[in-house]
Design a protein around this motif. Structure first.
Motif, short mmCIF file in Angstrom:
data_model
loop_
_atom_site.label_atom_id
_atom_site.label_comp_id
_atom_site.label_asym_id
_atom_site.label_seq_id
_atom_site.Cartn_x
_atom_site.Cartn_y
_atom_site.Cartn_z
N ARG A 1 0.78 -1.23 0.13
CA ARG A 1 -0.18 -0.17 0.10
C ARG A 1 0.83 1.25 0.04
O ARG A 1 0.77 2.13 -0.81
CB ARG A 1 -0.90 -0.07 1.26
N LYS A 2 1.76 1.37 1.00
CA LYS A 2 2.62 2.40 1.07
C LYS A 2 3.65 2.68 -0.35
O LYS A 2 3.58 3.86 -0.91
CB LYS A 2 3.69 2.30 2.05
N THR A 3 3.87 1.43 -0.90
CA THR A 3 4.78 1.59 -2.25
C THR A 3 3.62 2.25 -3.45
O THR A 3 4.21 3.20 -4.17
CB THR A 3 5.33 0.48 -2.79
N LEU A 4 2.54 1.58 -3.47
CA LEU A 4 1.69 2.16 -4.82
C LEU A 4 1.23 3.72 -4.28
O LEU A 4 1.18 4.55 -5.23
CB LEU A 4 0.30 1.31 -4.52
N GLN A 5 1.22 3.97 -3.01
CA GLN A 5 0.72 5.56 -2.71
C GLN A 5 2.00 6.40 -2.89
O GLN A 5 1.65 7.37 -3.60
CB GLN A 5 0.41 5.41 -1.05
N PHE A 6 3.06 5.72 -3.07
CA PHE A 6 4.07 6.77 -3.40
C PHE A 6 4.49 6.83 -4.86
O PHE A 6 4.64 7.81 -5.20
CB PHE A 6 5.67 6.11 -2.67
N LEU A 7 4.29 5.65 -5.49
CA LEU A 7 4.64 5.90 -6.97
C LEU A 7 3.20 6.45 -7.96
O LEU A 7 3.61 7.22 -8.89
CB LEU A 7 4.89 4.30 -7.59
N ARG A 8 2.28 6.32 -7.49
CA ARG A 8 1.03 6.81 -8.16
C ARG A 8 0.80 8.18 -8.15
O ARG A 8 0.60 8.71 -7.11
CB ARG A 8 -0.12 6.13 -7.68
N TYR A 9 0.98 8.84 -9.18
CA TYR A 9 0.76 10.47 -9.43
C TYR A 9 1.43 11.11 -8.45
O TYR A 9 1.01 12.22 -7.85
CB TYR A 9 -0.60 10.53 -9.28
N ASN A 10 2.67 10.63 -8.32
CA ASN A 10 3.67 11.54 -7.51
C ASN A 10 4.43 12.64 -8.37
O ASN A 10 5.37 12.08 -8.98
CB ASN A 10 4.82 10.65 -6.77
#
Length: 809
Positions: A484-493
């Motif tokens: 979850r943390k990785t996807l939050q970081f990578l998406r639309y950053n």
């Protein structure tokens, strides 16, 4: 039956003979495949090919089975071509006889013979598919239903009945076949077992053995009501039933059903939404209609989270493989025509496969919701809620760069282990469908990741509670939370500043990607993605990518998961556990000298097979287990001193790229380095030296990953510390390492174009250096595609590598 699959070729690294073991090629030769596809007559075959088949009957069987296996239409099937070739051959022979003896030739292919051949072909094809437990061949439904009255329900009822009579398990059914059986018959695993238990009940044994009707009586007599969509098409009455229909069936229909029949007969391939939905299933049950699920080359397709997917087995079926290939390659920005081009498959085959995915509701067509006015003037009112629901959550964003065309995305590569963690971890009911999608489809598009994130966010993270969880249970939670943390970081950053990227993230399972043809794999990754990032660690040999793939943060070679890479790591660090790589086939009578002291002072050793890892082996069993595994392949054994309990063998992790704290003090502009707080102060200088050596020799300045370290002697926890392993990518199994790697990406701007270009160059250099190291150890050259086995024992004494002669072991 062997199909003519394309063999994989790789660039050869040398011309000398190699000691490596390679897989044999079991595919058809191109020449034989050419003659089968062309339907060459028996007499027209070259002599050597005739000799390889031995008898004409064997060749004919190969031709017909090839046609059935690849689901050829009669008109362009090798079987038809073969019969026509034989007809020509026979006509020529008759002509020669007539010329010699006079008289009129007797042989002539009549129209009736042609139709009989066609009928026999389709009957044999449907029987072949049924015996192989294939999904109903819907692409031939119009022929099978209108001419032979073989509906899907009847096809599956016979198939299931045959399985039960043979006392075969439910798992025998392939995945997509099982899904269609459930859709039409409502027989899943539990229902199948229940029926089997009923017919095996006491007192029914003789009936079970002697009367086939005992099983049939337990099966449904008609198809259940299954979901249909408003844009499907209705095929009208099978021709053979018109007389029965006029005299017997029509008078018994309701008024609504008679109106529906009138519409269907007057308008071939009528949209289902133009009739009352309640009239359709009764007509289908009476075999008066059947459905067509149309697919156009310009259509866009969505793959939502899987529901009602049955995880049984994946057979060696080219059509089912195509279904999986489509699931892992399709995205809702690619048309069906473009997909066929990417897969290098015929457009008709791809359309037929997508039609089945739509029928099973494993995929959806993406097109705009009709306007209110159009709905009211076109479709029947009972369809309105279903139409609105069908288009729910469909988005129509066009991520197009005026200069570069359609923008690309980030591809996050994961392996089956992660999907299994999400399925088995009891992390939430809603997460299970997403986990099945990640495993079976092998892909999740950015459009579906919001729903996945909602389920991941429901997982409660509590440090105290997490410390109480042990073993696998803890891993399930840690991996899910770090995902979850990785996807939050990578998406639309926006701070990542990835050129040509729209910010979205697609997830792809490595094993699914590896099953694609090399050209398909390269085409998808290069055309769809601006960046490829792998989770770490990946399962051994889960991923196989060409080294030419740029912008990839992960293990660039499958060999990076082999014992060779551990030895190369120790070689570059000039530090590591005492280890020995023992060639396949050796029989040991005693523990190798290099390990004796370690084994004497420790209860466990680390044990690495070629494609897997058995982390800790009890030393009292080491010799026995070594000899058992050396029969199958080489083994790398590493030993740490002083470990008396399995749970004591714990590792520290340091993220890279690494910057020494001393360098940071000299230059405040240098980004923050990974913290070494968790490592005793006496060992920090050792870690800095190890990381500097690895950064210099393995070119890790702009790479991503972690190095695992451990005390050499567990009786001296603050003594010498050594590297144990290295993994590339974003770690998910350790929260601290995950946090550090994500922070490094942010602080060092690692996804800028300059860093990406430098990373590609560094990766190329690392791969070359590593392969040269293997060549030096082998004393020989090899092909990169090979499984490279050592021919001599190789020892790492804790500081350097020594290649032994066989008699020195």
């Amino acid at each position: 039956f062997l199909l003519g699959s394309k063999s994989m070729t790789d660039e050869k690294r040398g011309t000398k003979r190699t000691n490596a073991t390679r897989k044999p090629d079991v595919s058809f030769s191109d020449t034989i495949k050419y003659h089968i596809e062309s339907g060459t007559s028996w007499n027209g075959l070259p002599e050597d090919i005739r000799h390889s088949f031995g008898a004409k009957e064997k060749y004919i069987k190969e031709v017909t089975n090839f046609s059935y296996e690849l689901l050829y239409k009669w008109e362009n099937s090798p079987t038809k071509k073969y019969l026509e070739s034989e007809d020509v051959q026979r006509a020529m022979e008759e002509e020669q006889l007539r010329a010699q003896n006079g008289g009129r030739p007797e042989f002539r292919v009549t129209e009736e013979m042609k139709q009989q051949r066609k009928s026999e072909y389709y009957m044999n094809l449907i029987n072949y598919c049924k015996n192989k437990l294939r999904i109903y061949p819907y692409k031939f439904a119009s022929v099978l239903i209108t001419k032979f009255n073989i509906f899907p329900f009847d096809y599956y009822k016979e198939m299931v009945h045959s399985l039960m009579k043979s006392e075969k398990s439910y798992d025998t059914l392939p995945n997509f076949t099982a899904a269609d059986v459930f859709r039409l018959m409502k027989i899943g695993r539990n229902q199948y077992i229940d029926i089997m238990n009923k017919v095996r009940a006491p007192g029914r044994f003789q009936l079970w053995k002697n009367r086939k009707n005992t099983v049939k009586a337990q099966l449904p007599t008609e198809p259940i009501q299954f979901p249909i969509e408003y844009w499907w098409r209705i095929n009208g009455l099978p021709m053979g039933r018109i007389s029965d229909f006029n005299n017997k069936v029509y008078p018994q229909l309701s008024d609504e059903q008679q109106v529906a029949v009138g519409l269907i007969l007057s308008q071939p391939l009528l949209e289902t939404g133009l009739t009352y939905p309640q009239t359709l299933h009764p007509l289908y049950k009476q075999k008066l209609i059947f459905y067509d699920v149309p697919v156009d080359e310009s259509d866009f397709i969505i793959v939502p989270p899987l529901q009602n997917f049955i995880m049984n087995r994946q057979p060696n079926d080219p059509f089912e493989k195509l279904l999986y290939d489509i699931l892992v390659t399709i995205d809702e920005r690619t048309t069906v025509s473009e997909l066929a081009h990417i897969l290098e498959k015929s457009l008709d085959d791809v359309k037929a496969a997508i039609s089945i995915l739509l029928r099973l509701q494993f995929a959806k067509k993406k097109f705009p919701l009709p306007t209110d006015e159009f709905m009211k003037t076109t479709y029947m009112k009972p369809w309105f809620p279903k139409i609105t629901d069908y288009h729910k959550d469909m988005t129509f964003k066009e991520n197009v760069d005026e200069n570069q065309g359609r923008k690309k995305r980030i591809c996050f590569l994961y392996d089956s282990t992660l999907a299994a963690y999400l399925m088995m971890g009891n992390l939430g009911v809603g997460l299970k469908d997403h986990a099945v999608t990640l495993f079976e489809v092998g892909k999740m598009l950015d459009e579906n990741i919001d729903a996945l994130m909602k389920e991941l966010e429901k997982i409660e993270f509590n440090e105290q509670r997490m410390s109480m969880k042990q073993g696998d249970a803890q891993q399930y939670y840690v991996n899910a939370i770090n995902l979850r943390k990785t996807l939050q970081f990578l998406r639309y950053n926006e701070s990542l500043k990835i050129e040509g990227c729209d910010g979205g993230v697609d997830m792809i399972r490595c094993e699914s990607l590896s099953l694609l043809e090399p050209s398909t794999k390269i085409g998808i990754l290069q055309s769809h993605y601006a960046l490829l990032v792998a989770m770490a660690p990946l399962a051994p040999r889960a991923l196989s990518l060409p080294t030419s793939i740029p912008r990839f943060y992960g293990p660039s070679l499958s060999h990076f998961s082999s014992p060779w890479f551990r030895l190369y790591l120790y070689h570059c660090a000039e530090s590591g556990p005492k280890s020995i790589l023992i060639p396949k086939g050796r029989v040991l009578t005693q523990i190798p000298d290099i390990l004796k002291d370690c084994v004497k002072n420790s209860a466990f050793s680390s044990f690495y097979l070629w494609d897997s890892e058995v982390p800790h082996v009890q030393n009292t069993l080491l010799l026995q287990i070594l000899n058992e595994n050396l029969v199958r392949g080489p083994v790398l054994v590493s030993a740490l001193e002083g470990s008396s309990k399995r749970e004591e063998i714990l590792l520290s992790e340091v993220a890279f790229p690494f910057t020494s704290p001393a360098n940071e003090n000299e230059d405040e502009a240098t980004p923050t380095s990974p913290t070494l707080v968790h490592i005793p102060s006496k060992q920090q200088s050792q870690v800095e030296l190890i990381m500097k050596r690895l950064s210099d020799k393995m070119h890790l300045d702009v790479s991503l990953g972690i190095v695992s370290l451990s005390p050499r002697n567990y009786l001296e926890p603050e003594g010498e510390i050594i590297p144990i392993n290295m993994t590339f990518g974003i770690p998910l199994s350790n929260s601290k390492s995950n946090r550090e790697v994500l922070q490094i990406i942010q602080d060092r701007n690692l996804f800028s174009m300059d860093s990406i270009n430098q990373h590609s160059q560094n990766t190329h250099q690392l791969v070359n250096d590593f392969l040269n190291f293997i060549e030096k150890m082998l004393g020989d050259t090899f092909r990169m595609s090979e499984i490279i086995y050592p021919s001599r024992p190789i020892v790492f004494d804790g500081k350097q590598i020594v290649v032994l002669e066989n008699e020195d072991l």
